[in-house]
Design an enzyme around this catalytic site. Structure first.
Site, PDB file in Angstrom:
ATOM      1  CE1 TYR A 102       5.504  -2.447  -0.580  1.00 56.68           C
ATOM      2  CE2 TYR A 102       5.564  -1.488   1.627  1.00 56.68           C
ATOM      3  CZ  TYR A 102       5.604  -2.597   0.798  1.00 56.68           C
ATOM      4  OH  TYR A 102       5.741  -3.851   1.328  1.00 56.68           O
ATOM      5  CB  ILE A 103       5.973   6.388  -1.698  1.00 57.87           C
ATOM      6  CG1 ILE A 103       7.201   6.479  -0.799  1.00 57.87           C
ATOM      7  CG2 ILE A 103       4.748   6.003  -0.891  1.00 57.87           C
ATOM      8  CD1 ILE A 103       7.055   7.495   0.328  1.00 57.87           C
TER       9      ILE A 103
END
Length: 903
Positions: A156-157
């Site tokens: 997600y990052i």
């Protein structure tokens, strides 16, 4: 199991669950390992029975493991300041760099080509690098160093290298390479970092047998120190943390082993009942800090009502105090009993030449600075070599085309490549003395690869211009090489100009005062005494109450026979019978004075003495008498501020004894040490001693000092003397922003760092202030007023926060000079006598405008008038009327029990 069976099983377990580092294909590493470690070989047996020597196993396998952890896992290298996993992450991100963000999961997967220890360790190291906000540009939820919250999942990052990292960390031309653990890829031995990265980021690692803990330092201060080193000037470095707070570097010891720093949270007083923690100590989170505060409250060290953690972008822990609790005392208690103050011990351990070394911070910075100079020199030399090659080929190309060598019949009719090369080489012979090096076959082959289109478009002027450009660049590089120190200084100065504004110091350097826990701890227990059995303690709930205390206090006990001692408070403790006095003991207390009359021996004489007890050995018994058997205390009083009472002494009547009653004032007795004999009170037998009149303190007022280094009051003579204070005296505090308030002179008071004036409060002192009034278009005003007694912060500049103070003076007859500026600078300066210009009014008054013209400065001049001293002396006579005394016959009748029926 026998030893032989154990020896047989150990190698099997090791072979099945081995965590040995993978073998590298580098010859240098194989040679170093063969010379560094033992020559122990695992023996082989043909009969199927194998025996191993445990000493050999330890010497070989364990040392191999320890060396691997030290060199390849936990300790940073001094060249680039990175651990291997960090170096491999940055190398991978450089390979993936295209200006766009990459998923962290993708970065972790690519890094596994170089790092053989799994995705978890790589992901954690990548998040830590990103949270340092220097080398990696992060996108997404990367966690919070304030709250301790973790980052989101790697899928997600995203991340990419920062502009600073791309400029400072990488250069493949100056990088030394080695094969990766599987031999499929190449990785850098160290990255060519042209900056003291190790000291900027800091590092912490635990290896086998040693650890490394280097604290982070300020970006700009490191650049200034590097420049100072290149100029052969001195420098001093202190840590700086992203979490802010305060730091005491008195024992930092340049980051060497054995040094330490104290780090404190920044605690502000919102009001008398609320505290706010806005910056936290390094290594702590708001969650752990809140938990330590709650634990201290549960143990009774502090008294709070509740704690709210309201941290978002900035740290904010709001502490609500219990009713009746001092906010200043609670701040000290938070530093003493919670994680609001911690001590950190640095240990600067780095890898250099494949060995761990313990250095100081200054030496590390000098090494990094010198290494940067070498890297910059290497880059310049490489760049010069490339320009020289470009210049050589441009010259060859110009000669090849201008001399039309490609049109020679020998060249066109050459049957082989060798003949053509030989012809070109022959034609170039007249020009060879001007070349920087010998012309090789490869150079000639490169000339033969020039396309006809380029030859047709060849422009002599442009070629000459290009050659001149190369020569100019080479001259510039030669200049930089000849002035490499100045070039390196410019490099560091340029880095500070480009990136320094984003890395201002966040941790404030202060000197901390030592907080005594016994002085700030809350009285969370009650002390009781059982006189009949000789027990004391806070667990004797049904016995006689003495006083409030804490569970870390010391208790002083005086006995009737003159013995006394200091003991640690406990739930129940036997101290002995015949207790005369018991109370909480305050170490180094010079104000508490004990007034004593004791009998030396079983009969006479009687001695009187005054003394204090400042420091004793715990549980050791002392004697305030002379040690004569039968000695006994006749009169005793404890006076917290050195009070001296008057007593009435009644003697036993004897034949030919005229004096039966007399008074004695303890103020006539000097205060001496506790072991002093004292003065003889009387050699006659005493019938009774009673208190006649309470007295005042003989110690006078208490001198109070203010130490601006720690912003605290003290009684030990540190800082500036504020004066002699009595019980009801106050301190006036005036801040630079116009706020003022009064406080008592308790040493637990906390003060801000923007103090303009701090002094003993005089309710009659007149102050004169010049200010720019924001409500009146910033015009200069003059006002005279008297500060009022108030514990709340008030502002004499008014409610508009944009008003600015020009000057503040307590002169009786001040003179103010107004210097005009701007379009009115031609006007002559105006001198104002403030006492005649405006009358004394309230501090809330607006004051009187000085001028409507534009001014440059407002200055205070030397006064020409002074307050004349009073000439008359006033003498005051005081008649002391004593109480009617009883006659000696009345006292004799009282002793013999013969009372009168009539007066």
């Amino acid at each position: 199991m026998s030893i032989e069976e154990l020896n047989e099983e150990v190698p099997d377990r090791h072979s099945e669950h081995s965590e040995e580092p993978p073998e590298h294909n580098s010859n240098e590493e194989n040679e170093s390992s063969s010379t560094t470690h033992s020559d122990y070989k695992v023996p082989t047996g043909g009969d199927g029975i194998i025996k191993h020597h445990l000493s050999g196993m330890y010497q070989n396998w364990f040392l191999d493991y320890a060396s691997y952890v030290i060199l390849e896992r936990a300790v940073p290298h001094i060249n680039d300041g990175l651990k291997p996993v960090q170096r491999r992450i940055l190398h991978t991100m450089r390979r993936l760099e295209d200006g766009r963000y990459n998923k962290v999961a993708n970065i972790v997967g690519e890094t596994m080509k170089f790092h053989p220890h799994g995705d978890a360790s790589i992901g954690d190291a990548l998040v830590q690098l990103g949270q340092k906000d220097l080398l990696i540009d992060c996108q997404g939820n990367w966690g919070n160093i304030l709250t301790g919250d973790g980052a989101a999942a790697p899928r997600y990052i995203e991340a990419r290298l920062s502009k600073f990292a791309l400029e400072v960390v990488f250069n493949p031309k100056t990088t030394d390479w080695k094969l990766s653990y599987d031999g499929r890829n190449k990785e850098p031995i160290t990255l060519p970092v042209k900056f003291p990265l190790l000291l900027t980021q800091g590092v912490e690692g635990i290896a086998v047998g040693l650890s490394s803990k280097i604290l982070p330092h300020n970006f700009n201060e490191l650049l200034d120190a590097s420049i100072a080193h290149l100029k052969n000037e001195g420098f001093t470095l202190y840590p700086d943390f992203l979490t802010g707070g305060y730091i005491d570097v008195g024992k930092y010891n340049d980051g060497e082993r054995g040094g330490s720093v104290k780090v404190r949270a920044k605690i502000n007083k919102v009001d008398n009942k609320t505290l706010s923690v806005t910056e936290i100590p390094f290594g702590k989170t708001t969650s752990s800090l809140t938990e330590s505060i709650l634990k201290a409250n549960e143990k009774g060290k502090i008294k709070i009502r509740k704690v709210d953690d309201m941290t978002a972008k900035n740290a904010e822990i709001v502490i609500h105090l219990a009713p009746g609790v001092s906010s200043d005392k609670t701040i000290d208690a938070l530093y003493a009993f919670t994680d609001c103050e911690i001590s950190i011990s640095p240990n600067c351990c780095i890898i250099e030449n494949n060995k761990p070394h313990f250095l100081c911070i200054s030496n590390v910075l000098k090494y990094c600075t010198d290494n940067t100079l070498l890297l910059l020199r290497m880059e310049l030399e490489i760049q010069k070599g490339e320009l020289l090659e470009s210049l050589l080929f441009a010259s060859l190309e110009r000669i090849f085309i201008e001399e039309r060598i490609y049109k020679d019949k020998e060249f066109e009719n050459a049957k082989t490549m060798d003949e053509a090369v030989a012809h070109i080489d022959k034609r170039l012979t007249p020009f060879k003395p001007s070349f920087i090096r010998e012309i090789t076959r490869d150079d000639i082959l490169r000339l033969m690869e020039i396309k006809m289109g380029r030859i047709l478009k060849f422009n002599k002027d442009k070629a000459e211009e290009q050659i001149a450009s190369y020569k100019t660049q080479i001259e510039q590089i030669d200049f930089h090489l000849n002035h490499i120190v100045e070039y390196t200084i410019d490099w560091f100065a340029n880095l500070k100009e480009k990136y320094g504004k984003d890395h201002l110091r966040k941790t404030e350097i202060r000197s901390f005062d030592t907080i005594e826990a016994t002085k700030v701890v809350e009285a969370n227990e009650k002390l009781y005494i059982n006189r009949e059995e000789g027990f004391i303690g806070y667990g004797l709930k049904k016995d006689e109450y003495v006083c409030n205390c804490s569970d870390i206090d010391d208790i002083i006990i005086f006995f009737r026979d003159g013995k006394y001692k200091v003991v640690k408070v406990a739930e129940k403790l036997f101290v002995g019978k015949n207790i005369l006095y018991i109370n909480v003991f305050k170490k180094n207390d010079n104000r508490t004075i004990y007034n004593v009359i004791y009998r030396d021996g079983k009969v006479v004489p009687y001695y009187i003495k005054r003394f204090n007890v400042t420091g004793v050995t715990r549980d050791k018994e002392y004697d305030l008498t002379q040690g004569t058997p039968g000695s006994r205390i006749i009169y005793f009083s404890a006076n917290p501020n050195g009070e001296a009472e008057t007593i009435k002494v009644i003697l036993k009547p004897k034949p030919r004894q005229k004096l039966l009653v007399f008074d004695k004032n303890f103020s006539e007795i000097a205060i001496k040490g506790r072991q002093s004999m004292g003065n003889i009170l009387t050699k006659a037998e005493v019938h009774k001693i009673s208190l006649k009149q309470k007295g005042g303190s003989t110690l006078g007022g208490r001198e109070v000092w203010f130490d601006r280094d720690v912003l605290r009051l003290n009684y030990e003579g540190r800082g500036e003397l504020l004066g002699e204070f009595f019980a009801n005296d106050l301190i006036l505090v005036v801040c630079q922003n116009g706020e003022f308030y009064t406080s008592n002179f308790d040493v637990s008071n906390h003060y801000e760092d923007n103090i303009l004036i701090i002094e003993k409060f005089n309710v009659n002192k007149i102050w004169s202030a010049a200010l720019f009034d924001a409500d009146q278009e910033g015009k200069p005003y003059l006002k005279r007023f008297i500060f009022e007694e108030t514990s709340r912060k008030m502002n004499f500049l008014g409610d508009n926060g944009n008003s600015n103070l020009i000057l503040l003076t307590d002169e009786i007859y001040p003179r103010i000079e107004v210097v005009y500026g701007g379009h009115d600078s031609f006007r002559e300066s105006m001198v104002v006598d403030a006492e005649e210009f405006i009358a004394v009014k309230s501090y809330k008054a607006k004051g009187k405008r000085l001028t409507t013209y534009e001014i440059s400065t407002v200055n205070e001049l030397e006064p020409t008038r002074f307050l004349e001293p009073e000439q008359t002396e006033v003498s005051i006579e005081v008649d002391i009327i004593s109480e009617e005394e009883k006659s000696p016959s009345d006292i004799l009748d009282e002793i013999l029990g013969q009372g009168k029926l009539f007066d």
